[in-house]
Design an enzyme around this catalytic site. Structure first.
Site, PDB file in Angstrom:
ATOM      1  N   HIS A 110     -62.701 -35.831  29.592  1.00 15.61           N
ATOM      2  CA  HIS A 110     -62.015 -34.852  28.468  1.00 15.61           C
ATOM      3  C   HIS A 110     -62.538 -35.599  27.049  1.00 15.61           C
ATOM      4  O   HIS A 110     -61.993 -35.332  26.128  1.00 15.61           O
ATOM      5  CB  HIS A 110     -60.530 -35.273  28.381  1.00 15.61           C
ATOM      6  CG  HIS A 110     -60.015 -34.465  29.631  1.00 15.61           C
ATOM      7  ND1 HIS A 110     -58.407 -34.666  30.113  1.00 15.61           N
ATOM      8  CD2 HIS A 110     -60.237 -33.630  30.620  1.00 15.61           C
ATOM      9  CE1 HIS A 110     -58.238 -33.919  31.175  1.00 15.61           C
ATOM     10  NE2 HIS A 110     -59.298 -33.175  31.450  1.00 15.61           N
ATOM     11  N   THR A 178     -51.952 -40.880  36.581  1.00 20.16           N
ATOM     12  CA  THR A 178     -52.080 -39.517  36.228  1.00 20.16           C
ATOM     13  C   THR A 178     -51.115 -38.732  36.917  1.00 20.16           C
ATOM     14  O   THR A 178     -50.775 -38.737  38.097  1.00 20.16           O
ATOM     15  CB  THR A 178     -53.478 -39.026  36.383  1.00 20.16           C
ATOM     16  OG1 THR A 178     -53.422 -37.590  36.026  1.00 20.16           O
ATOM     17  CG2 THR A 178     -54.018 -39.081  37.801  1.00 20.16           C
ATOM     18  N   SER A 179     -50.600 -37.829  36.140  1.00 20.54           N
ATOM     19  CA  SER A 179     -49.370 -36.864  36.760  1.00 20.54           C
ATOM     20  C   SER A 179     -49.918 -35.796  37.756  1.00 20.54           C
ATOM     21  O   SER A 179     -49.295 -35.279  38.279  1.00 20.54           O
ATOM     22  CB  SER A 179     -48.603 -36.345  35.477  1.00 20.54           C
ATOM     23  OG  SER A 179     -49.494 -35.330  34.843  1.00 20.54           O
ATOM     24  N   GLU A 205     -44.808 -43.349  39.289  1.00 17.01           N
ATOM     25  CA  GLU A 205     -43.837 -42.363  40.077  1.00 17.01           C
ATOM     26  C   GLU A 205     -44.780 -41.257  40.914  1.00 17.01           C
ATOM     27  O   GLU A 205     -45.832 -41.429  40.598  1.00 17.01           O
ATOM     28  CB  GLU A 205     -42.806 -41.676  39.319  1.00 17.01           C
ATOM     29  CG  GLU A 205     -43.462 -41.066  37.972  1.00 17.01           C
ATOM     30  CD  GLU A 205     -42.758 -40.507  36.955  1.00 17.01           C
ATOM     31  OE1 GLU A 205     -42.922 -39.493  36.252  1.00 17.01           O
ATOM     32  OE2 GLU A 205     -41.770 -41.589  36.660  1.00 17.01           O
TER      33      GLU A 205
END
Ligand code: OAD
Length: 235
Positions: A110, A178-179, A205
Site C-alpha cells: 500500500h 489485520t482485520s 481478535e
C-alpha cells in the site's frame, strides 16, 4: 515442536504497529471512525479536495517519522535473519517500522509515507516534510503534482506479481494484525491454501477470514509475535 517450513510469507497490518502508537483503521477510535475514507483515501477525494488530503497524510507522516518499531517488528526481523529458508514480509502498513527493525525483504503493497510520488514524471522521492499542492518535484521541477506514495482505494497495490509468486511457493503463511477486510490482501490466505501452505493468524481478535486459517493465536502483537517467532526458530 513445530514442523519446519522453508518458504514463509508474512502479511502484516495496522495491528502490528498499534503498540508503537499508530492508530489502526477499523478498531474503536480507528482512523476510519474519525475520517471519511472516501474523502481522504481515494483518487476522487484527492481530486475534490487536494489540500485536505495532503493535510491528512502530512499529519500521519509526522506520527510515522516519530514512531519506533516494537517487539513484534523486531521479532519478525530476527526471523528473517535467522531462518535458513526464505522469508518475505508483505505489509499493508504505510509506516516504515519493519525496515527500522531491520527487515530487508519487504514489500509495501500500500506504499509508504516516507516517499512522495510525482504524478508528472512518476518519480519517487524520499520525503519527511509536508507536501502541499504547490510542492515542486525535485526531479522534473513541475509544481502541483506531488502526492504521498500511498495506494488509495480504487488503485492497484504495488508488486502484486511478486506477492502472488511468493504465495504460490510458500509453505507457511502468517497474517498479523489485520482485520482481513481489504482485498487483495484479504485473499492471500486463500492463495496460500491453494499452495497447500499452513496458514496462521496472529491477531487481537478474530479477523473477517479467521475461519480460513489452520491456526489462530489471539493476543497483542508484542506478546504473541515474539513467542511465535521463537517457536518457529526452534523447530
Ligand atoms: P484494520 O484497522 O482494519 O485492522 C487492524 C486489526 O489489528 C484488527 O483486526 C485488530 O483486532 C488488530 N489489532 C489491533 N491492535 C492489535 C495489537 N496490539 N496486536 C495485534 N492485533 C491488533 O487494519 P488493516 O487490516 O491493516 O488501506 O487495514 C487494511 C487496510 O485498510 C489498510 O492498509 C488501509 C486501510 O484502509 C488503505 O488505506 C489503502
Amino acid at each position: 515442536m513445530l514442523d519446519y517450513y522453508n518458504n514463509i510469507v508474512i502479511l502484516t497490518g495496522a495491528g502490528l504497529s498499534a503498540e508503537s502508537g499508530l492508530s489502526t483503521f477499523r478498531d474503536k477510535d480507528g482512523v476510519w471512525t474519525r475520517h471519511d475514507l472516501a474523502e481522504v483515501a481515494t483518487p476522487e477525494g484527492f481530486a475534490r479536495n487536494p489540500d485536505m488530503v495532503q493535510d491528512f497524510y502530512n499529519a500521519r507522516r509526522k506520527q510515522v517519522v516519530e514512531a519506533k518499531p516494537n517487539a513484534a517488528h523486531k521479532a519478525l526481523a530476527r526471523l528473517e535473519k535467522k531462518h535458513p529458508g526464505e522469508v518475505l514480509t508483505v505489509t499493508q502498513n504505510v509506516d516504515v517500522l519493519h525496515e527500522a527493525a531491520g527487515t530487508a525483504k519487504l514489500i509495501h503493497m500500500h506504499g509508504q509515507l516516507d516517499q512522495a510520488l510525482c504524478t508528472h514524471c512518476d518519480a519517487r522521492h524520499g520525503w519527511s516534510d509536508d507536501i502541499t499542492t504547490a510542492t515542486p518535484c525535485p526531479g522534473c521541477g513541475e509544481c502541483a503534482g506531488m502526492r504521498p506514495d500511498v495506494v488509495w482505494f480504487g488503485e492497484m497495490p504495488y508488486q502484486m506479481d511478486d506477492i502472488y509468486e511468493a504465495l504460490s511457493r510458500c509453505d507457511l503463511f502468517i497474517s498479523i494484525g489485520t482485520s482481513g477486510s481489504v482485498y487483495p490482501a484479504a485473499g492471500f490466505v486463500m492463495e496460500a491454501k491453494r499452495a497447500r501452505a499452513r496458514t496462521v493468524e496472529l491477531n487481537l481478535e478474530p479477523s473477517e477470514g479467521a475461519s480460513l486459517f489452520t491456526e489462530s493465536i489471539r493476543g497483542p502483537a508484542t506478546e504473541v509475535v515474539p513467542q511465535y517467532v521463537e517457536r518457529l526458530l526452534s523447530a
